[in-house]
Design a protein around this motif. Sequence first.
Motif: not given
Lengths: 475, 310
Positions: A18-22, A42-49, A64-66, A204-215
């Motif tokens: 929720q803090q991330q959302g804020v 902020l994309q929020i998904s349910t945790g692993m059941a 999970t992602a912004v 720069r975009i290639n490097r940034a996105e390669m590290s964690d896979g998010t845009p």
Amino acid sequence: MLGLFGSLNLGARSLQTQQQGVEVSGHNLANVNTPGYARQRLQISTGMALPTAVGWQGTGALGTAVTQARDAILDRQALREGAIQGSLDSQMKALQFAETYLGEKLDRQASGADGTSSTTSVGAQHGLSEGINSLFAAFQSLSTQPSSLTERQVLLMKATDLTTRFNTTSTRLGELDASLNESLTTEVGSANGLLRDLAALNDRINRAEMSDGTPANDLRDLRQQKLEALAKYVPMDVVETTGGLEISVDGQTLVSGVNQLDSLETYDAGGGRLQVRTVTGATALNLTSGSLAGTIEVRDGAIAQLRNSLNVAAGELISMVNTAHRNGFSLNDTTGADFFTGTNAGNIAVNAALTADPVLLQASGALGNKGDNQTILAMAQLNTSARAALGQQTVFQYFSKTIAAAGQALSSVTAQQSDQKVVVDMLNRQRDSVSGVSLDEEMTDMMKYQKAYTASAKLITTIDEMLDTIIGMKR
Amino acid sequence: MRITFSTFPNALVPQLGTLASRQAKLQTEAATGQRVQNASDDPVAMRRVLDLQAEAQSMGQYRKNVTRLQEVAGASFTAMRSLQKVSDRASEIATLADGLKSPEEMKIYAAEVNQLIQQAVQTANAKNRGDYIFAGTKNDLPPFTMALDANGQVTGVTYQGNDSVAESEIVPGQTIAVQPPGVNTSGSGPQGLLGDSRNGSDLFGHLISLRDNLLAGNAAGIVADHTNLAKDEDNLMQQYGLNGSIQSRLEVTAARIGDQLLSVESVVSQEVDADLAETLVKLNETQMAYQAALQSGASIMKMSLMDYLR
């Protein structure tokens, strides 16, 4: 069952989410006025059941992602329309200068240099058209008194005034031409800078996105902005590949991913007219829009035509007046002299011998007859003579057509430019409706996250109390 | 459509810009009274107005030409009138000097005729703005020169002008000469004022002959001179009439140019002038719209959810 400690973790994760959302809302609010910024979510998904005896049990939620709200089609359209606007803007600016330099203005209140309006009450013109009229009027005036020195002096003054106006206008339009060439070179420099930046941003975009896979949202915003800036100069094709954007102009690839393969340059394609090509290419690029294309089009189109028309008009004036004047006789019985010297608008001048001594003006048509006016009358009547070189028009008609054509060019570019502005404004509104930040939405989101945060904190206090209860059982 | 924080300002700025530039244009129209100033305002009207103004300017010049020609025609009329008086008096003397008069009386008449010749030469050498009126196109020299003998008698008058006159344009393509040449003996071209081979007029020759016949008391010769002087008088009368018709033609032309200028002015006005009432009403409307845009924009932009959160 997660157990109490597991539930405590769930609460902590929930707080974090929720803090991330804020925080994302805060980022949006902070960038509400940033140009080119696209709102983020902020994309929020349910945790692993976890499997339990009673079935799968959830473990809370996690961010999970912004992501950012962007419409790829609108972005492409922005590039295309921006290029068209760039072209029209540069044309309009150049034509406005041309119209000002031409100096043709209607003024119904003012009286002309010789009080034109007071005698004719139709107002004065400024600029060359008035000069041409005044010259022929002065020819007429001298024809009623061919031997008068005063009339001769007045005529020569009017003629000198006209040639000066021709020279000034020609010089100014020449300078306009030069400044258009200069702006081509400057803009090509800026475009090359943008190409370099784009290649670097791809990296720069290639490097940034390669590290964690998010845009890499903010970097992508920046890249789109640079692309739009580049589109103002040249129209281009942009393809997104795995290595980043591939940018090509007229089929020549300039940037491919992290590599800048080529850049633009201006070169003299003959006659001092700069064209644009790639450094490795030999021929000019076929540019259909963008300010570079607009500048070239207006320079080689309307302005070149205007300069040419001025030269044709001046050339015809020189040759027809000289032909008539050469046959005349001066007050000293000399003959064969030219009235004008020069060949075009840039170098037209009144024969210096005449201005030095008005007696030498050849007004008479018969040797020894100083009161004869046949030659000067023939010169005056040239005013109404249609010339083959001017498309069967008189010098003045040809000139007023030239003025109207220049006005028409500016007026139609201005109309197109304002139409284009409407298109661009509409496109911007559409993009804004997708990507823009709404304060109301963000405030609502913030409240939403805040409430959830409070609720998650309550969960933690509840677990805490439960732990207290457990611990209190043993004393 | 989703409305965001920047939607309003982004829309308001161009709206205000459009309204402001419309206001500026209307204000310029109201201040100058002109709808068209630059070629780009209305290229077609500009072209038409440039052509019309050129026409007006050349008509203005034709009017100046007419004024100038009227001046010369007037000067030439004045000279003709005093030449007419000389011719009248000479005829009178030829009538009075019949065979009944004594040689003394004849001599007195002869002396008067001699004076008349000199007076006529003086008048025929009239100038206007430095040019000799009756010298044809060789107008830098006095057209008539007298040769005098030792007794102050005029023995001959020579014409040193020519028989062509400068014609000036008063309407496109139409030229007119307002003064005759002094003498025309070529048998073609404009009629000479004081001598023309076609009608046998030669004022100075006939005056000299009359004086000589008076001195000699040659009655038959005087009768012949009388007949000849009648030819001169006829010739002068014709010139008189011609001058009158030229002057009236110039006057009519000047009036017509004035009318044409008026009609050109009204056409130019239709093309270029702003309708002030319409302009001001439009300006008022635009100002209202501007104010409305400002007010509505401001009231929308200051409102947000934040006013209700605490």
